[in-house]
Design a protein around this motif. Structure first.
Motif, PDB file in Angstrom:
ATOM      1  N   HIS A  68      34.930  28.203  39.947  1.00 38.37           N
ATOM      2  CA  HIS A  68      35.524  27.294  38.586  1.00 38.37           C
ATOM      3  C   HIS A  68      37.074  27.516  38.620  1.00 38.37           C
ATOM      4  CE1 HIS A  68      31.690  27.226  36.963  1.00 38.37           C
ATOM      5  NE2 HIS A  68      31.648  28.614  36.691  1.00 38.37           N
ATOM      6  N   ALA A  69      37.212  27.966  39.798  1.00 32.64           N
ATOM      7  CA  ALA A  69      39.200  28.130  40.201  1.00 32.64           C
ATOM      8  C   ALA A  69      39.607  27.143  41.499  1.00 32.64           C
ATOM      9  CB  ALA A  69      39.758  28.730  39.903  1.00 32.64           C
ATOM     10  N   GLU A  70      40.084  26.330  41.458  1.00 32.99           N
ATOM     11  CA  GLU A  70      40.817  26.124  42.797  1.00 32.99           C
ATOM     12  C   GLU A  70      42.351  26.868  43.619  1.00 32.99           C
ATOM     13  OE1 GLU A  70      42.908  21.965  42.356  1.00 32.99           O
ATOM     14  OE2 GLU A  70      40.883  21.238  41.193  1.00 32.99           O
ATOM     15  N   SER A  71      41.909  27.502  42.400  1.00 34.30           N
ATOM     16  CA  SER A  71      43.152  28.179  42.782  1.00 34.30           C
ATOM     17  C   SER A  71      43.027  29.751  42.114  1.00 34.30           C
ATOM     18  CB  SER A  71      44.879  27.850  43.272  1.00 34.30           C
ATOM     19  OG  SER A  71      45.462  28.486  43.935  1.00 34.30           O
ATOM     20  N   LEU A  72      42.331  30.773  42.749  1.00 29.73           N
ATOM     21  CA  LEU A  72      42.319  31.879  41.368  1.00 29.73           C
ATOM     22  C   LEU A  72      43.057  32.761  41.842  1.00 29.73           C
ATOM     23  CD1 LEU A  72      40.397  33.504  39.541  1.00 29.73           C
ATOM     24  CD2 LEU A  72      38.634  34.153  41.276  1.00 29.73           C
ATOM     25  N   GLY A  73      43.909  33.101  41.257  1.00 32.25           N
ATOM     26  CA  GLY A  73      45.184  34.377  41.251  1.00 32.25           C
ATOM     27  C   GLY A  73      44.745  35.590  40.888  1.00 32.25           C
ATOM     28  N   VAL A  74      44.291  36.756  41.296  1.00 35.76           N
ATOM     29  CA  VAL A  74      44.243  38.501  41.676  1.00 35.76           C
ATOM     30  C   VAL A  74      45.124  39.379  41.181  1.00 35.76           C
ATOM     31  CG1 VAL A  74      42.498  40.597  41.619  1.00 35.76           C
ATOM     32  CG2 VAL A  74      41.885  37.831  42.348  1.00 35.76           C
ATOM     33  N   ILE A  75      45.389  40.327  39.796  1.00 35.07           N
ATOM     34  CA  ILE A  75      46.008  41.398  39.576  1.00 35.07           C
ATOM     35  C   ILE A  75      45.249  42.401  39.439  1.00 35.07           C
ATOM     36  CG2 ILE A  75      46.926  42.137  38.259  1.00 35.07           C
ATOM     37  CD1 ILE A  75      47.506  39.443  36.800  1.00 35.07           C
ATOM     38  N   TRP A  76      45.142  42.928  40.838  1.00 32.67           N
ATOM     39  CA  TRP A  76      44.236  44.587  41.360  1.00 32.67           C
ATOM     40  C   TRP A  76      45.288  45.607  40.840  1.00 32.67           C
ATOM     41  CZ3 TRP A  76      39.321  43.490  43.193  1.00 32.67           C
ATOM     42  CH2 TRP A  76      38.638  44.332  43.730  1.00 32.67           C
ATOM     43  N   TYR A  77      44.968  46.020  39.464  1.00 30.07           N
ATOM     44  CA  TYR A  77      45.455  46.994  39.586  1.00 30.07           C
ATOM     45  C   TYR A  77      45.136  48.333  39.833  1.00 30.07           C
ATOM     46  CZ  TYR A  77      48.363  49.258  35.096  1.00 30.07           C
ATOM     47  OH  TYR A  77      49.258  50.063  34.575  1.00 30.07           O
ATOM     48  N   ASP A  78      45.056  49.467  40.114  1.00 25.00           N
ATOM     49  CA  ASP A  78      45.077  49.972  40.363  1.00 25.00           C
ATOM     50  C   ASP A  78      45.261  51.245  42.044  1.00 25.00           C
ATOM     51  OD1 ASP A  78      42.578  51.610  42.475  1.00 25.00           O
ATOM     52  OD2 ASP A  78      41.082  49.890  42.739  1.00 25.00           O
TER      53      ASP A  78
END
Length: 298
Positions: A111-121
Motif C-alpha cells: 500500500h506504499a510507494e516508498s515504505l519507511g521502517v523504524i527498527w527499534y531493537d
C-alpha cells in the motif's frame, strides 16, 4: 494519527528457541492496551489472535527452524494486515516473536510507494540462513523484507523486496552478528547504535530519523522489539542485552513520533510473560503505545 485502530494478535513463538512469547498478545491485552487507547479517543477493533500452525516434526529446512510454520503464520498475518490497511484502519500488531515482522511488512508495503521502517531493537535482524549462528527466523525479518533469504519467506505476498535499504533506520542496536555488520555496510543502512544514542542523545537521534524518513517515504512502520530497552526496564524478553535504551528514552522517542505524526502502522514484539516480572514488560509496551498514540501528562 489514524483514529481507527485494528489490533492483531500474533501468538508466534516458533521464530526462536525460548517458549512463552506466544502469550505476548494476551499479556499486552491484560496490561490494558484497549482501555488505554480508548481513553485517547481511538476506535479499537480487536481482531483477536491469528492461528499459528503447530510445529511439525520436520527436519530443519536449509538450517531454518520451523520454516514451514513461520511462513504459514506470516502468510495469514499478511492477509489480515492487507485487509486492515485496505479498509483504512491503522494496523497495530501484537507479538509474538520478531519473525512476525515478515508478515506485517508484506501486508503494509503493497500500500506504499516508498515504505519507511523504524527498527527499534537491540538486534539488526538482518541475518539469512547463511549468516545466522542459530537458524532462528526471528533474527531474519529485516533481511527477508529486503528480499534476502529463503523464497518461502521473501515471496510472502508474492512480491519482493518489501522495503529498500535506504528507507530503514535501526535505533538502539548493540548486538550485531558479523554477517549483519557486513550487510549494513554493503547496503548503507542507517543504524543508531547505543554508542550514537549515548553520544548524540535521543532527541537528536529521533529528530534526524524523523526528518530523514519524512523526506523520502510516504508511509512509516514502527517495529518495536521490547529487547531494545534495557533488561532492567523490560525483563520479559527472550534475548535480553544489557546496556539498552531506558524507559524514559523510549517514551521520548514515542512522544516525538506522535508529534511528528508520521507512523502509519506499528508492531510491538517479543513480550514473554514467562520470563517477566509481574507483567512488567507488557505494561511497558502499553505505556509506550500510549505515548506513540499521543498520550501526554498535561
Amino acid at each position: 494519527m489514524n483514529r481507527q485502530i485494528s489490533l492483531i494478535g500474533v501468538p508466534m513463538d516458533l521464530g526462536q528457541n525460548r517458549r512463552g512469547v506466544d502469550m505476548g498478545p494476551s499479556a499486552i491485552r491484560y496490561a490494558g492496551v484497549v482501555e488505554r487507547l480508548k481513553k485517547l479517543n481511538y476506535a479499537i477493533e480487536d481482531l483477536g489472535d491469528i492461528e499459528i500452525p503447530n510445529p511439525g516434526k520436520r527436519p530443519e529446512d536449509k538450517g531454518l527452524k520451523n520454516l514451514h510454520e513461520v511462513s504459514e503464520g506470516n502468510i495469514r498475518l499478511t492477509e489480515i494486515v492487507d485487509e486492515t490497511v485496505e479498509k483504512g484502519h491503522f494496523p497495530l500488531v501484537l507479538g509474538g516473536d520478531h519473525s512476525i515482522a515478515i508478515g506485517s511488512l508484506a501486508g503494509i508495503a503493497k500500500h506504499a510507494e516508498s515504505l519507511g521502517v523504524i527498527w527499534y531493537d537491540a538486534h539488526g535482524d538482518l541475518n539469512t540462513g547463511e549468516t545466522s549462528p542459530s537458524g532462528n527466523i526471528h533474527g531474519m525479518p529485516l533481511a527477508v523484507s529486503l528480499g534476502l533469504g529463503d523464497e518461502k519467506l521473501t515471496q510472502i505476498g508474492h512480491y519482493a523486496p518489501k522495503i529498500r535499504p535506504e528507507n530503514i533506520v535501526i535505533v538502539g542496536a548493540r548486538s550485531l552478528d558479523d554477517g549483519e555488520k557486513e550487510l549494513i555496510k554493503e547496503k548503507g543502512i542507517n543504524v543508531y547504535t547505543m554508542h550514537e544514542v549515548d553520544r548524540l542523545g535521543m532527541t537528536k537521534v529521533m529528530n534526524d530519523t524523523i526528518q530523514y524518513l519524512k523526506d523520502r517515504t510516504d508511509h512509516v512502520h514502527l517495529s518495536l522489539d521490547l529487547d531494545g530497552l534495557d533488561p532492567q526496564d523490560a525483563p520479559g524478553v527472550g534475548t535480553p542485552v544489557v546496556g539498552g535504551l531506558s524507559f524514559r528514552e523510549s517514551h521520548l522517542a514515542m512522544e516525538m513520533l506522535a508529534e511528528a505524526d508520521i507512523i502509519t502502522s506499528a508492531e510491538f514484539v517479543e513480550v514473554n510473560p514467562i520470563l517477566d516480572e509481574k507483567n512488567k514488560t507488557a505494561s511497558v509496551a502499553v505505556d509506550l503505545m500510549g505515548s506513540l498514540f499521543g498520550e501526554k501528562l498535561l
